[in-house]
Design a protein around this motif. Structure first.
Motif, PDB file in Angstrom:
ATOM      1  N   ALA A  26       0.876  -1.172   0.000  1.00  0.00           N
ATOM      2  CA  ALA A  26       0.000   0.000   0.000  1.00  0.00           C
ATOM      3  C   ALA A  26       0.910   1.217   0.000  1.00  0.00           C
ATOM      4  O   ALA A  26       1.541   1.525   1.005  1.00  0.00           O
ATOM      5  N   GLY A  27       1.040   1.844  -1.159  1.00  0.00           N
ATOM      6  CA  GLY A  27       1.975   2.953  -1.273  1.00  0.00           C
ATOM      7  C   GLY A  27       3.387   2.464  -1.023  1.00  0.00           C
ATOM      8  O   GLY A  27       3.840   1.495  -1.623  1.00  0.00           O
ATOM      9  N   LYS A  28       4.091   3.086  -0.077  1.00  0.00           N
ATOM     10  CA  LYS A  28       5.467   2.690   0.223  1.00  0.00           C
ATOM     11  C   LYS A  28       5.546   1.622   1.320  1.00  0.00           C
ATOM     12  O   LYS A  28       6.631   1.230   1.722  1.00  0.00           O
ATOM     13  N   HIS A  29       4.408   1.121   1.767  1.00  0.00           N
ATOM     14  CA  HIS A  29       4.375   0.149   2.869  1.00  0.00           C
ATOM     15  C   HIS A  29       4.196  -1.267   2.333  1.00  0.00           C
ATOM     16  O   HIS A  29       3.329  -1.509   1.496  1.00  0.00           O
ATOM     17  N   GLU A  30       5.024  -2.181   2.838  1.00  0.00           N
ATOM     18  CA  GLU A  30       4.946  -3.569   2.414  1.00  0.00           C
ATOM     19  C   GLU A  30       4.760  -4.468   3.635  1.00  0.00           C
ATOM     20  O   GLU A  30       5.463  -4.325   4.631  1.00  0.00           O
ATOM     21  N   LEU A  31       3.808  -5.369   3.530  1.00  0.00           N
ATOM     22  CA  LEU A  31       3.492  -6.302   4.613  1.00  0.00           C
ATOM     23  C   LEU A  31       3.415  -7.712   4.040  1.00  0.00           C
ATOM     24  O   LEU A  31       3.290  -7.893   2.830  1.00  0.00           O
ATOM     25  N   LEU A  32       3.446  -8.698   4.929  1.00  0.00           N
ATOM     26  CA  LEU A  32       3.277 -10.091   4.527  1.00  0.00           C
ATOM     27  C   LEU A  32       2.019 -10.656   5.161  1.00  0.00           C
ATOM     28  O   LEU A  32       1.673 -10.302   6.290  1.00  0.00           O
ATOM     29  N   ALA A  33       1.372 -11.541   4.448  1.00  0.00           N
ATOM     30  CA  ALA A  33       0.261 -12.315   4.993  1.00  0.00           C
ATOM     31  C   ALA A  33       0.586 -13.784   4.760  1.00  0.00           C
ATOM     32  O   ALA A  33       1.281 -14.140   3.807  1.00  0.00           O
ATOM     33  N   ASP A  34       0.093 -14.626   5.636  1.00  0.00           N
ATOM     34  CA  ASP A  34       0.317 -16.062   5.497  1.00  0.00           C
ATOM     35  C   ASP A  34      -0.776 -16.770   6.289  1.00  0.00           C
ATOM     36  O   ASP A  34      -1.570 -16.129   6.979  1.00  0.00           O
ATOM     37  N   GLU A  35      -0.800 -18.052   6.185  1.00  0.00           N
ATOM     38  CA  GLU A  35      -1.694 -18.857   7.014  1.00  0.00           C
ATOM     39  C   GLU A  35      -0.866 -19.450   8.147  1.00  0.00           C
ATOM     40  O   GLU A  35       0.348 -19.636   8.017  1.00  0.00           O
TER      41      GLU A  35
END
Length: 149
Positions: A26-35
């Motif tokens: 999202a814009g300059k922000h990076e995140l991770l998702a996982d199970e």
């Protein structure tokens, strides 16, 4: 909707070499998702999608509560929110035997610290239900999906 929000795009990518680990930008922000690991193929490298849903609701709720308290010059020292998501039968369930008859329930527990009267605390609880994300989740939502090849 502001022009800035109209142009904002959230990008989500699940590479072919990953089972569930997803990169969210999202814009300059990076995140991770996982199970979580108990889900076959999950490696618990980030929150799961429902965690992100709750975090979005929670952050919006607390921003709204704090903004309101500051406008009123109330002595709000700190504010927390604990959220849980589950599926359960509605109180007037007609087909309770059918697993599809369950509804999604989000429980929000507002934890407030500060020198506040009971009336102020009650008002902050009421305000917590008026944040934009809360209103969106309680409204009729239409998701328009397309595909590009």
């Amino acid at each position: 909707m502001s022009e800035e929000n109209a142009k904002k795009i959230v990008h989500v990518h699940l590479p072919k070499n990953e089972k569930f680990k997803t990169t969210l930008t999202a814009g300059k922000h990076e995140l991770l998702a996982d199970e979580p690991e108990h889900v076959d193929g999950g490696n618990d490298k980030g929150p799961d999608p429902y965690d992100y849903l709750l975090m979005g609701l929670g952050s919006c709720t607390l921003m709204t509560v704090k903004m309101y308290a500051e406008r009123k010059n109330w002595l709000l020292e700190d504010v927390f929110l604990e959220l849980r998501h589950n599926k359960r039968h509605d109180e007037d369930c007609e087909n309770c035997e059918d697993p599809k008859s369950k509804i999604d329930v989000i429980e929000k527990e507002l934890i407030i610290k500060g020198d506040l009267s009971q009336e102020q605390v009650d008002k902050l609880l009421d305000i917590s239900k008026k944040c934009p994300v809360h209103r969106t989740l309680e409204s009729d939502i239409r998701i328009e999906s397309t595909v590009t090849k």
